[in-house]
Design a protein around this motif. Sequence first.
Motif, mmCIF file in Angstrom:
data_model
loop_
_atom_site.group_PDB
_atom_site.id
_atom_site.type_symbol
_atom_site.label_atom_id
_atom_site.label_comp_id
_atom_site.label_asym_id
_atom_site.label_seq_id
_atom_site.Cartn_x
_atom_site.Cartn_y
_atom_site.Cartn_z
ATOM 1 N N ARG A 1 0.842 -1.210 0.000
ATOM 2 C CA ARG A 1 0.000 0.000 0.000
ATOM 3 C C ARG A 1 0.869 1.250 0.000
ATOM 4 N N GLU B 1 -9.481 11.353 -2.353
ATOM 5 C CA GLU B 1 -8.490 10.429 -2.903
ATOM 6 C C GLU B 1 -9.047 9.012 -2.879
ATOM 7 N N GLN C 1 -8.330 5.297 -1.945
ATOM 8 C CA GLN C 1 -7.451 4.450 -1.141
ATOM 9 C C GLN C 1 -7.771 2.974 -1.375
ATOM 10 N N LYS D 1 -11.843 8.674 -0.077
ATOM 11 C CA LYS D 1 -11.752 9.386 1.203
ATOM 12 C C LYS D 1 -11.747 10.873 0.893
ATOM 13 N N CYS E 1 -3.826 -0.771 -7.596
ATOM 14 C CA CYS E 1 -4.491 0.216 -6.724
ATOM 15 C C CYS E 1 -3.972 0.117 -5.278
ATOM 16 N N THR F 1 -11.048 0.478 -4.941
ATOM 17 C CA THR F 1 -10.616 1.581 -4.071
ATOM 18 C C THR F 1 -11.817 2.120 -3.315
#
Length: 498
Positions: free
Chosen positions: A57, A135, A137, A475, A165, A472
Motif C-alpha cells: 500500500r 483520494e 485508497q 476518502k 491500486c 478503491t
Amino acid sequence: MQTIPHLIQGVAHHGGTRTQAVYNPATGAAIRTLQLADAKTVELAIASAQAAYPAWRATPPLKRARVMSKLKELLEQNADKICALITEEHGKVLADAMGELQRGIENVEYASYAPELLKGEHSKNVGPGIDAWSEFQPLGVTAGITPFNFPAMVPLWMWPMAVVCGNTFILKPSERDPSSAMMIAELALQAGLPPGVLNVVNGDKEAVDVLLSDARVQAVSFVGSTPIAQAIYGTGCANGKRVQALGGAKNHAIVMPDADIANAVSAMMGAAYGSCGERCMAVPLIVAVGDDTADKMIEGLKAEIARMRIGPGTDPQSDMGPLVTRAHFEKVKGYVDTGVAEGAKLVVDGRGIKVSGHEDGFFLGPCLFDHVKPHMTIYLEEIFGPVLGIVRVASLQEGMDLIDAHEYGNGTCIFTRDGEAARYFTDNIQVGMVGVNVPLPVPVAYHSFGGWKRSLFGDLHAYGPDGVRFYTRRKAITQRWPSAGVREGAVFSFPSSR
Ligand code: NAD
C-alpha cells in the motif's frame, strides 16, 4: 502425473487432502492432478496477503505500475506457452486463446496507467484558508473467483487492477483449467510483484466459502454462472464485503430485413460457434425480423457450417475445438435433445460427430435450430455450447420485447443498415453491452464490462474505470491551517459558505 499446487507467499504450497483431475478435452485424458485447498490453506493465503498489504500500500503507484509494464512484456514473450496451456485444458483453438490472452494483456496495460487513474480530485479555498480533496485508497485484502471459459483473461480483468491500486489479492481460478492463471501469477513474481501480494489458491466451494466468510477479505469479484453469482453476492454482502458478481447470459442478435445478410451470416458463425459457444458474450439466438430474413440466414449458415472444421485446438486447421468436460458435453447434447422434443426444427445436427484420432474427445458439432419459441427450454436457458437457434418475429419492436423479457441482459446486437432503427435499439434495449453490426461487443480495457438484469449482481462493472472504483474507496479530506496567533472563537452554526 504433474500435481498443481497453490501459490502462497511467492512459492508453491501443497495444502488440502482432496484432489481433482484436470482433463485435455480434445483427448478425454486426465493430464494433471489439482490440489483442492482446504480452509487452512485459504487462511494461510489470506494471512500472506494481509502481511504483504502495508508495504505494498505504501509503495508509490508509479512503482506498482512498473510491475504491470514489466508483466505485459513477459506475457507477450510467453504468449505461446500460455496459450498452449489454455488450449490443452480448455480446448479452444490456439488463435482464439491468443485473442483471449491479448485482451487480458490490454487489461494489464490499462492497469499500468494507475498513477493517472488514482490521482483524485482537489479543490482549493472551499472556505477561508480551507482546501479539500478526495483520494482513492485501497481496500486491503481482495479476492477473485473465476470461470473456466476465459482461464487467462478473466483473472487479468481482476487482480492487475486490484494490486496496482495498492490492494493484495487471492485468486481462486476455475478448477477445470487452472494452469494458465498459475503460470501468469509466476510471471507476475518475475515482473517484481512482491511475494504475498498475489496468492493463488486452487479449489472449489470449500475454498470459496472461506474467502466469503473471513473478515480479513474486504472485497470479492466473481465471474461465473448466475446461480453461483447470486449466492456469492448474497453471502459476501451479508458478511459486509464489497462484491461484484458477473453471471450468465443468453444473448440475442436481431437481424433486420435490410441487413447485409452475407456479413451477418459470417459474423454469426464466429459469435455462435467460436470457442464452441462457451463465451458469456456468445450469441446463441438470432431474432430474424420477417420470414424472408430467417430463410436467408438459414441458407447462409447451413453453407458456412458445412465448411467448418472441427478438431483439436492445437490443429491450426480447426475452427472449433471440443467442449470443456464430458459432463458439459452431455449437458449440451441433452439441450439439443430437449429442443427436438419441444418441437424446434433441428436444421443442422452436430450430435454424433467423430473426430478421427480423437474419438474420446468431448466434441459436439455445430447445431442449428429454426422455429425456436420463447417458451422453449433452449430459448430460456443458457446452453453454453455450439447451439444456435433462430426465432422468427414480425417487427423490431417484437424482437426487442423478447430481449427485454429475458432474465439475462449481458450482450446483444443488431444487424441493420438503418441508422434510425440502430439508434432506437441502442437507446432502449435493456441490456448492458450492445453492438451495432458488431456481434461480440466486449468493451475494450479502458471501458468497463458488465451486463444488466441477472447477468450482474452489484453496482460496478468489471475492469476499466469501474475496476478502479471497485478496488478503491474514496476518502474526502478537508484541511485548514489557521494563521498562527489569530484567536478564533467557538462557532455553533453548521459550517457553510454563506
Ligand atoms: P461456475 O459458476 O460453475 O464456476 C465459476 C467459479 O465458481 C469457479 O471458480 C468455481 O470453482 C466456483 N464455484 C462453482 N460452484 C460453486 C459453489 N457452489 N460455491 C462457490 N463457488 C463455486 O461457472 P463456469 O462453468 O466455470 O463458467 C461458465 C459460466 O460463467 C457461464 O454461465 C458464463 O456465462 C459465465 N461467465 C460470465 C461472464 C460474464 O462476464 N458475465 C464471463 C465468463 C463466464
